[in-house]
Design a protein around this motif. Structure first.
Motif, mmCIF file in Angstrom:
data_model
loop_
_atom_site.group_PDB
_atom_site.id
_atom_site.type_symbol
_atom_site.label_atom_id
_atom_site.label_comp_id
_atom_site.label_asym_id
_atom_site.label_seq_id
_atom_site.Cartn_x
_atom_site.Cartn_y
_atom_site.Cartn_z
ATOM 1 N N ALA A 20 8.687 -11.084 17.345
ATOM 2 C CA ALA A 20 9.158 -10.143 18.382
ATOM 3 C C ALA A 20 10.625 -10.197 18.419
ATOM 4 O O ALA A 20 11.460 -9.846 19.551
ATOM 5 C CB ALA A 20 8.592 -10.319 19.751
ATOM 6 N N VAL A 22 14.895 -8.674 17.713
ATOM 7 C CA VAL A 22 15.617 -7.318 17.768
ATOM 8 C C VAL A 22 16.392 -7.577 16.354
ATOM 9 O O VAL A 22 16.963 -8.439 16.618
ATOM 10 C CB VAL A 22 16.358 -7.261 18.867
ATOM 11 N N LYS A 37 11.879 1.569 8.369
ATOM 12 C CA LYS A 37 11.929 1.748 9.977
ATOM 13 C C LYS A 37 10.365 1.235 10.217
ATOM 14 O O LYS A 37 10.389 0.383 11.002
ATOM 15 C CB LYS A 37 12.226 2.890 10.141
ATOM 16 N N ALA A 41 8.725 -1.917 12.124
ATOM 17 C CA ALA A 41 7.923 -1.719 13.357
ATOM 18 C C ALA A 41 6.560 -2.400 13.309
ATOM 19 O O ALA A 41 5.900 -2.752 14.082
ATOM 20 C CB ALA A 41 7.779 -0.052 13.505
ATOM 21 N N TYR A 45 8.820 -5.766 15.097
ATOM 22 C CA TYR A 45 10.306 -5.989 15.358
ATOM 23 C C TYR A 45 10.856 -4.643 15.962
ATOM 24 O O TYR A 45 10.512 -3.659 15.637
ATOM 25 C CB TYR A 45 11.011 -6.598 14.106
ATOM 26 N N THR A 46 11.935 -4.843 16.837
ATOM 27 C CA THR A 46 12.739 -3.837 17.234
ATOM 28 C C THR A 46 13.981 -3.730 16.222
ATOM 29 O O THR A 46 14.724 -4.760 16.308
ATOM 30 C CB THR A 46 13.342 -4.294 18.579
ATOM 31 N N LYS A 48 17.445 -2.101 15.569
ATOM 32 C CA LYS A 48 18.825 -1.347 16.243
ATOM 33 C C LYS A 48 19.950 -1.299 15.312
ATOM 34 O O LYS A 48 19.915 -2.081 14.337
ATOM 35 C CB LYS A 48 19.166 -2.060 17.345
#
Length: 82
Positions: A20, A22, A37, A41, A45-46, A48
């Motif tokens: 989890a 970022v 991407k 996902a 994971y996020t 940015k």
């Protein structure tokens, strides 16, 4: 060693993060491909991205602009930023 960005992300990079997280990436086009991407996902994971590049916020660019100035001005610049 993986030979593509997608292979590097899926086989090497994603194995090194805690759950989890970022992940903050630069704006290289290969990081923005759908497969990369999706890999982030699917792993939970996020993803940015950094803001677009601006030489106004980069000390190296500022220093380069002073290379054509007099030695006295360069000394003052290095005392301030060095």
């Amino acid at each position: 060693m993986p030979t593509s960005c997608h292979a590097w992300v899926t086989q090497d990079l994603l194995t090194k993060f805690l759950p989890a997280c970022v992940i903050i990436m630069d704006n290289a086009t290969f990081y923005k491909r759908q497969g990369v991407k999706t890999a982030f996902a699917n792993a939970g994971y996020t993803l940015k991205y950094l803001l677009s590049y601006s030489p106004d916020f980069n000390d190296i660019e500022t220093e380069k602009s002073y290379q054509g100035t007099t030695p006295r001005q360069n000394v003052l610049f290095h005392k301030h930023f060095g």
